[in-house]
Enzyme design. Structure first.
Site, mmCIF file in Angstrom:
data_model
loop_
_atom_site.group_PDB
_atom_site.id
_atom_site.type_symbol
_atom_site.label_atom_id
_atom_site.label_comp_id
_atom_site.label_asym_id
_atom_site.label_seq_id
_atom_site.Cartn_x
_atom_site.Cartn_y
_atom_site.Cartn_z
ATOM 1 N N SER A 149 0.851 -1.184 0.000
ATOM 2 C CA SER A 149 0.000 0.000 0.000
ATOM 3 C C SER A 149 0.883 1.229 0.000
ATOM 4 C CB SER A 149 -0.911 0.007 1.234
ATOM 5 O OG SER A 149 -1.733 1.160 1.234
ATOM 6 N N GLU A 150 0.511 2.211 -0.825
ATOM 7 C CA GLU A 150 1.371 3.384 -0.993
ATOM 8 C C GLU A 150 1.530 4.198 0.290
ATOM 9 O OE1 GLU A 150 -1.393 6.631 -3.125
ATOM 10 O OE2 GLU A 150 -1.635 4.589 -3.837
ATOM 11 N N ASN A 151 0.665 3.941 1.280
ATOM 12 C CA ASN A 151 0.827 4.663 2.547
ATOM 13 C C ASN A 151 1.955 4.099 3.399
ATOM 14 O OD1 ASN A 151 -0.513 2.319 3.176
ATOM 15 N ND2 ASN A 151 -2.145 3.259 4.363
#
Length: 220
Positions: free
Chosen positions: A48-50
């Site tokens: 996940s890009e977070n």
């Protein structure tokens, strides 16, 4: 199928693109549903890009859930053994460095040239493009999951996108409740049909030009 069944049908088919050992990014909305359908016989690392690598479904016991571990949609998730959390800087280094095998994103519009518009509708408030621009340029395969038409019945798969683009010429596959389309150098190929869906129905609900091969597979 109702809308929820449609979304899960699309996600289930999309998860079959993943290969053993892949690092896969699942975007906001329908794409995160793919986590429910990753085949048990392959080992996939969901990113996940977070800033998380190794996202899983949340623990069945709510007391074991960690509200700080979330997917792209903000849903509480789990993290697999060996998974890790890191900064946004490192996350985008992973993405821009070409280490993501596949990214799955939603769309407002997608066209026969592989252009994607999924972040802004003019005149409406938007949160911004987020990491989609980096994902579509950094991932080896870009898969768009979308309902075939919008809520008004208008095709979402066009000859040319009309909304502001997220990326140009980057989409490889489009998965809808009606079919799977593959963008090739020759054009947009109809590779699979959903059960009980005809070529004629897909053509009538698609504004893009389609290449219809002699053999078309079945979405399962």
């Amino acid at each position: 199928m109702d809308r929820n069944e449609i979304r899960h049908f699309i996600a289930k088919r999309t998860a079959k693109f993943f290969q053993d050992g892949d690092v896969v990014n699942l975007g906001i909305g329908m794409p995160v549903l793919c986590l429910d359908y990753i085949p048990e016989d392959i080992d996939v690392w969901v990113e996940s890009e977070n800033g998380i690598l190794g996202i899983t479904l949340p623990p069945e016991n709510e007391d074991e859930c960690d509200i700080d571990i979330v997917d792209a949609s903000g849903n509480v998730s789990g993290i697999r053994e060996g998974g890790c959390c890191f900064s946004s800087f490192d996350s985008f280094g992973l993405i821009r460095g070409g280490h993501v095998a596949a990214t799955v994103l939603g769309a407002y519009e997608v066209d026969q040239e592989g252009n994607l518009a999924n972040w802004m509708v003019p005149g409406k408030t938007c949160a911004g493009m987020g990491g989609a621009m980096d994902l579509v340029s950094g991932a080896k395969i870009v898969i768009v999951t979308t309902e075939h038409c919008d809520k008004h019945g208008n095709p979402k798969i066009l000859k040319k996108c009309t909304l502001p683009l997220t990326a140009a010429n980057e989409v490889d596959y489009i998965v809808t409740e009606l079919c799977v389309l593959h963008r090739t150098e020759a054009g947009l190929v109809l590779e699979e049909l959903a059960p009980n869906v005809t070529v004629e129905e897909v053509v009538s609900k698609t504004a893009a030009d389609l290449i219809i091969p002699e053999h078309i597979g079945c979405m399962e």
